[in-house]
Design a protein around this motif. Structure first.
Motif, PDB file in Angstrom:
ATOM      1  N   ASN A   9       0.870  -1.185   0.000  1.00 26.53           N
ATOM      2  CA  ASN A   9       0.000   0.000   0.000  1.00 26.53           C
ATOM      3  C   ASN A   9       0.902   1.228   0.000  1.00 26.53           C
ATOM      4  O   ASN A   9       1.487   1.571   1.021  1.00 26.53           O
ATOM      5  N   GLU A  98      -7.062   4.140   7.594  1.00 25.85           N
ATOM      6  CA  GLU A  98      -6.894   5.582   7.336  1.00 25.85           C
ATOM      7  C   GLU A  98      -8.122   6.138   6.631  1.00 25.85           C
ATOM      8  O   GLU A  98      -8.527   7.287   6.874  1.00 25.85           O
ATOM      9  N   GLU A 168      -5.500  -5.671  10.270  1.00 32.49           N
ATOM     10  CA  GLU A 168      -4.522  -4.624  10.552  1.00 32.49           C
ATOM     11  C   GLU A 168      -4.876  -3.928  11.863  1.00 32.49           C
ATOM     12  O   GLU A 168      -5.745  -3.035  11.884  1.00 32.49           O
ATOM     13  N   ALA A 172      -0.845  -0.703  15.141  1.00 35.83           N
ATOM     14  CA  ALA A 172       0.402  -1.207  14.552  1.00 35.83           C
ATOM     15  C   ALA A 172       0.683  -0.596  13.178  1.00 35.83           C
ATOM     16  O   ALA A 172       1.729  -0.861  12.594  1.00 35.83           O
ATOM     17  N   GLY A 174       1.967   1.911  10.696  1.00 38.51           N
ATOM     18  CA  GLY A 174       2.858   3.057  10.566  1.00 38.51           C
ATOM     19  C   GLY A 174       3.496   3.487  11.873  1.00 38.51           C
ATOM     20  O   GLY A 174       4.099   4.550  11.955  1.00 38.51           O
ATOM     21  N   GLY A 213       0.598  -4.188   9.517  1.00 40.00           N
ATOM     22  CA  GLY A 213       0.952  -3.357  10.665  1.00 40.00           C
ATOM     23  C   GLY A 213       2.437  -3.460  10.898  1.00 40.00           C
ATOM     24  O   GLY A 213       2.909  -4.373  11.580  1.00 40.00           O
ATOM     25  N   SER A 214       3.192  -2.523  10.256  1.00 39.92           N
ATOM     26  CA  SER A 214       4.643  -2.467  10.425  1.00 39.92           C
ATOM     27  C   SER A 214       5.327  -3.783  10.076  1.00 39.92           C
ATOM     28  O   SER A 214       6.267  -4.197  10.754  1.00 39.92           O
ATOM     29  N   GLY A 236       4.739   1.199   4.770  1.00 38.87           N
ATOM     30  CA  GLY A 236       6.051   1.841   4.638  1.00 38.87           C
ATOM     31  C   GLY A 236       7.099   0.996   3.939  1.00 38.87           C
ATOM     32  O   GLY A 236       7.817   1.482   3.053  1.00 38.87           O
TER      33      GLY A 236
END
Ligand code: PEP
Length: 253
Positions: A9, A98, A168, A172, A174, A213-214, A236
């Protein structure tokens, strides 16, 4: 028996030209694994075309990060499912936290968008997950079960295996915090029980449930080794082709 699926993403990052470059780098770094792992990237709407050019013939899938529930009409600023499909999209991310937090996405909206995605032959990646407050109040399973039931209610059981779920935990995403493999597996196995209750064991056994999640190259393998974790939705770490490819390689086992 469930083919793992690793999706990136990219959120609101990269111009079309930058997206094309990163998409080409993902093909170079991870394209060889697409026989064993579904590999998907998710650029912004305006970069989908450019990314599609770089992905052509590679087997790497292309996801939009949202759609409108209606096919077309007077919905300024929105984009319909068949429109993104015509650009080469194969997947669409729905109900990301988000979007739920900043843009008022509701369970009802996700329900409608899921049907629009399936009608356009797209694979929906439906995001669900609890907030930190909900986890602390021991309401994680209740929240996630509610979201699964709200999104999938009444779906034809034959369509259920086409849906990908992404668990998600909001705390967790970002943040650098990751659910432990045990925490994630507890939720994933609960989701599969809920799917079995709704649609039967066969359909439930076919649904892929990603963790998000990370997720990073350093923690992917132990998460993906859990029996009910069938892939990852990566934010990320998907913006670097090598790191993303390492997560894909971890999914291959
Ligand atoms: C996400 O955006 O879905 C996500 C999981 O982000 P990150 O990997 O950066 O936590």
């Amino acid at each position: 028996m469930r083919k793992p699926i690793i999706a990136g993403n990219w959120k609101m990052n990269l111009t079309p030209a930058e997206s094309k470059t990163l998409a080409a780098a993902v093909v170079a770094a991870a394209g060889a694994h697409t026989g064993d792992v579904d590999v998907v990237i998710g650029p912004t709407m305006i970069s989908l075309s450019a990314a599609a050019e770089a992905l052509a013939g590679s087997g790497v899938g292309l996801a939009a990060q949202n759609i409108h529930a209606e096919a077309k009409g007077a919905f300024t600023g929105e984009v319909g499912a068949s429109m993104i499909a015509s650009l080469g999209c194969t997947h669409v991310i729905l109900g990301h936290s988000e979007r739920r937090t900043y843009f008022g996405e509701t369970d009802e909206g996700v329900f409608r968008k899921l049907r629009a995605a399936l009608a356009a032959d797209l694979t929906p990646i439906v995001c669900i997950g609890e907030s930190l407050g909900e986890r602390k109040a021991e309401r994680t399973l209740e929240k996630v079960n509610f979201q699964v039931r709200a999104a999938l209610a009444g779906l034809d059981p034959s369509d259920v295996p086409r849906v990908v779920l992404a668990y998600e935990p909001i705390w967790a995403i970002g943040t650098g915090l990751t659910a432990t493999p045990e925490q994630a597996e507890e939720v994933h196995s609960e989701i599969r029980k809920t799917l079995a209750d709704m649609f039967g064991d066969d359909a439930a056994a076919q649904v892929r449930i990603q963790y998000g999640g990370s997720v990073k190259p350093g923690n992917a393998a132990e998460l993906l080794a859990q029996p009910n974790i069938d892939g990852a939705l990566v934010g990320g770490a998907s913006l670097k082709a090598d790191g993303f490819a390492a997560i894909v390689a971890a999914a291959k086992g």
